[in-house]
Design an enzyme around this catalytic site. Structure first.
Site, PDB file in Angstrom:
ATOM      1  N   LYS A 199       0.850  -1.207   0.000  1.00 37.03           N
ATOM      2  CA  LYS A 199       0.000   0.000   0.000  1.00 37.03           C
ATOM      3  C   LYS A 199       0.883   1.255   0.000  1.00 37.03           C
ATOM      4  CE  LYS A 199      -0.264  -0.162   5.036  1.00 37.03           C
ATOM      5  NZ  LYS A 199      -1.032  -0.680   6.184  1.00 37.03           N
ATOM      6  N   ARG A 216     -10.655   0.322  14.435  1.00 36.32           N
ATOM      7  CA  ARG A 216     -10.627   1.056  13.174  1.00 36.32           C
ATOM      8  C   ARG A 216     -11.745   0.537  12.278  1.00 36.32           C
ATOM      9  NH1 ARG A 216      -4.706   1.309  10.392  1.00 36.32           N
ATOM     10  NH2 ARG A 216      -5.166  -0.859   9.936  1.00 36.32           N
ATOM     11  N   HIS A 254      -6.133  -7.074  13.035  1.00 33.37           N
ATOM     12  CA  HIS A 254      -4.927  -6.236  12.991  1.00 33.37           C
ATOM     13  C   HIS A 254      -4.600  -5.762  14.407  1.00 33.37           C
ATOM     14  CE1 HIS A 254      -1.932  -3.820  10.994  1.00 33.37           C
ATOM     15  NE2 HIS A 254      -2.405  -2.687  11.468  1.00 33.37           N
ATOM     16  N   ARG A 305       1.403 -10.677   7.258  1.00 29.57           N
ATOM     17  CA  ARG A 305       1.204  -9.514   6.371  1.00 29.57           C
ATOM     18  C   ARG A 305       2.253  -8.433   6.624  1.00 29.57           C
ATOM     19  NH1 ARG A 305      -4.045  -9.515   8.802  1.00 29.57           N
ATOM     20  NH2 ARG A 305      -3.471  -7.493   9.686  1.00 29.57           N
ATOM     21  N   TYR A 350      16.121  31.082   4.958  1.00 31.92           N
ATOM     22  CA  TYR A 350      14.990  31.879   5.452  1.00 31.92           C
ATOM     23  C   TYR A 350      15.072  32.103   6.953  1.00 31.92           C
ATOM     24  CZ  TYR A 350      12.651  30.890   0.993  1.00 31.92           C
ATOM     25  OH  TYR A 350      12.329  30.790  -0.322  1.00 31.92           O
ATOM     26  N   CYS A 365      14.446  24.454   2.847  1.00 29.86           N
ATOM     27  CA  CYS A 365      13.585  25.159   1.885  1.00 29.86           C
ATOM     28  C   CYS A 365      12.742  24.145   1.100  1.00 29.86           C
ATOM     29  CB  CYS A 365      14.433  25.971   0.912  1.00 29.86           C
ATOM     30  SG  CYS A 365      15.569  27.115   1.717  1.00 29.86           S
ATOM     31  N   ASP A 374      12.966  23.459  -2.035  1.00 29.28           N
ATOM     32  CA  ASP A 374      13.707  22.762  -3.084  1.00 29.28           C
ATOM     33  C   ASP A 374      15.207  22.636  -2.823  1.00 29.28           C
ATOM     34  OD1 ASP A 374      11.249  23.016  -4.732  1.00 29.28           O
ATOM     35  OD2 ASP A 374      11.812  25.133  -4.657  1.00 29.28           O
TER      36      ASP A 374
HETATM   37  C1  LIG Z   1      -0.287  -1.620   6.832  1.00 32.35           C
HETATM   38  C2  LIG Z   1      -0.847  -2.880   7.289  1.00 32.35           C
HETATM   39  C3  LIG Z   1      -0.030  -4.001   7.474  1.00 32.35           C
HETATM   40  C4  LIG Z   1       1.480  -3.939   7.412  1.00 32.35           C
HETATM   41  O1  LIG Z   1       1.948  -3.326   8.591  1.00 32.35           O
HETATM   42  P1  LIG Z   1       3.520  -3.191   8.918  1.00 32.35           P
HETATM   43  O2  LIG Z   1       3.552  -2.649  10.295  1.00 32.35           O
HETATM   44  O3  LIG Z   1       4.058  -2.227   7.917  1.00 32.35           O
HETATM   45  O4  LIG Z   1       4.106  -4.530   8.775  1.00 32.35           O
HETATM   46  C5  LIG Z   1      -0.664  -5.201   7.760  1.00 32.35           C
HETATM   47  N1  LIG Z   1      -1.999  -5.275   7.893  1.00 32.35           N
HETATM   48  C6  LIG Z   1      -2.805  -4.211   7.746  1.00 32.35           C
HETATM   49  C7  LIG Z   1      -4.277  -4.346   7.925  1.00 32.35           C
HETATM   50  C8  LIG Z   1      -2.263  -2.970   7.464  1.00 32.35           C
HETATM   51  O5  LIG Z   1      -3.048  -1.911   7.346  1.00 32.35           O
END
Ligand SMILES: *Cc1c(COP(=O)(O)O)cnc(C)c1O
Length: 369
Positions: free
Chosen positions: A35, A133, A162, A218, A261, A308, A310
């Site tokens: 992602k 969430r 998660h 994951r 700046y 800055c 750039d």
């Molecule tokens: C982003 C995400 C992950 C990966 O998390 P990391 O901490 O980068 O390993 C796994 N599962 C879900 C649902 C996520 O949103």
């Protein structure tokens, strides 16, 4: 075009190495989370490298991200981790993405889409065991959703959750509570006929908590060699990024002269200053003022003055022989020195390496090696 010379080198061999290291350490199937444009590394090249190295599936946050992978020729399983609304579910289903179901409405939307298109959409049921969430918040709700989805022609491939505290030093007790709630939901789902697989672990959980691995892990940040929790990864993950910029001007600053700046830096004595063409429009965070360093000739040079949009200025007084065109490393290794995403995050304050990586803007060309 790559005229400026400010570039992000992405070491795909490091990504492949990290996938293999994770597979060996966890002995579990692996969904590579790509992602946020592969945490800024480029979703498509990272996805290809991860699959090549043995990942079985990909995780994205948005249907759009999944569609982009499909358009790039990826036909591996792709799970959309976030909750999509009706339009997204419809398009995702057409592209053969696996969709997250975390409320009754999304189940109904997918069932109607399945009827309209006469296909069986793929879905993973999300259980909220304490992240707060998205997801079904009780075993009973999850079972009702499963039954409605299955009856409506949806293929419920998996159930997942998660963790909120996998990367925290004092996060074990909360994580174990989440595991217990997940197990309870899984048991209820099994009793209702669910025969899919289960997954839960992000990078930190996958590495630190074997009991959280279930049928698939994951990892996201671990693929990129980012920081894992408080303890280090212990499995030799390699950072994949080198962010570099060339010296475009060198000058002597006299005692009492100022830089940038707001004149927030005034030379206490003569200084040799190199200007680099990178700034906060590239994601080089302005809040790193007073703390940031770059590497030149393998040595650390403090970044002086306000960052800055750039350009930045580095103090090379202590580094002999710096000349125009020399490459500075803003992130990554040069010689024996290395600047990690975690270090940059500390300079920026109140952030993590994830956000540093994702924040390197599209203006910086990605170069794959
Ligand atoms: C982003 C995400 C992950 C990966 O998390 P990391 O901490 O980068 O390993 C796994 N599962 C879900 C649902 C996520 O949103």
């Amino acid at each position: 075009m790559r005229l400026r010379g400010t570039e992000l080198l992405v070491d795909l061999r490091a990504i492949e190495h990290n996938v293999r290291a994770l597979a060996t350490a966890t002995q579990t199937r692996l969904m590579a989370v790509v992602k946020g444009d592969g945490y800024g590394h480029g979703a498509l090249p990272v996805a290809r490298a991860a699959l090549q190295a043995g990942a079985q599936a990909l995780g994205v946050a948005l249907v759009e991200e999944g569609l982009a992978l499909r358009a790039g020729g990826v036909d591996a399983p792709i799970l959309v981790l976030g909750q999509s609304l009706e339009k997204g579910l419809f398009e995702g289903m057409k592209a053969g993405l696996s969709l997250c179901l975390s409320n009754e409405e999304s189940v109904q939307a997918l069932v109607s889409a399945a009827k309209a298109l006469r296909v069986s959409p793929k879905a993973h049921l999300k259980i909220d065991t304490g992240m707060g969430r998205i997801g079904f918040r009780s075993a009973g709700e999850a079972v009702a959703a499963y039954e409605a989805a299955a009856k409506g022609g949806v293929t419920v491939e998996a159930a997942f959750t998660h963790f909120a505290t996998a990367d925290m030093q004092d996060g074990a007790a909360y994580l174990r509570g989440q595991l217990a709630r997940f197990d309870e939901a899984l048991l209820a789902l099994r009793r209702a006929g669910f025969s899919g697989f289960a997954h839960a672990a992000n990078s930190a959980a996958a590495i630190l908590y074997p009991e959280s691995r279930y049928d698939m892990v994951r990892p996201g940040i671990a693929l990129y060699g980012g920081q894992i929790g408080w303890a280090g990864d212990g499995i030799g993950l390699r950072p994949a990024l080198t962010w570099k910029a060339p010296v475009v001007q060198i000058k002597r600053l006299k005692k009492g002269e100022s830089l940038s700046y707001g004149r927030r830096y005034i030379a206490p004595e003569e200084r040799l200053i190199a200007t680099l063409p990178v700034g906060y429009a590239d994601g080089y965070r302005r809040s790193m003022f007073g703390r940031a360093e770059v590497l030149l000739k393998g040595r650390r040079a403090p970044v002086l003055g306000t960052i800055c949009m750039d350009q930045i200025m580095a103090d090379v007084s202590a580094i002999p022989g710096v000349k125009l065109g020399d490459e500075a490393a803003l992130l990554g290794a040069q010689g024996e020195e290395r600047i990690t995403g975690a270090q940059m995050a500390r300079w920026a304050g109140e952030t993590i390496d994830y956000e540093i990586f994702c924040g390197i803007s599209a203006r910086v060309p990605r170069v794959y090696e």
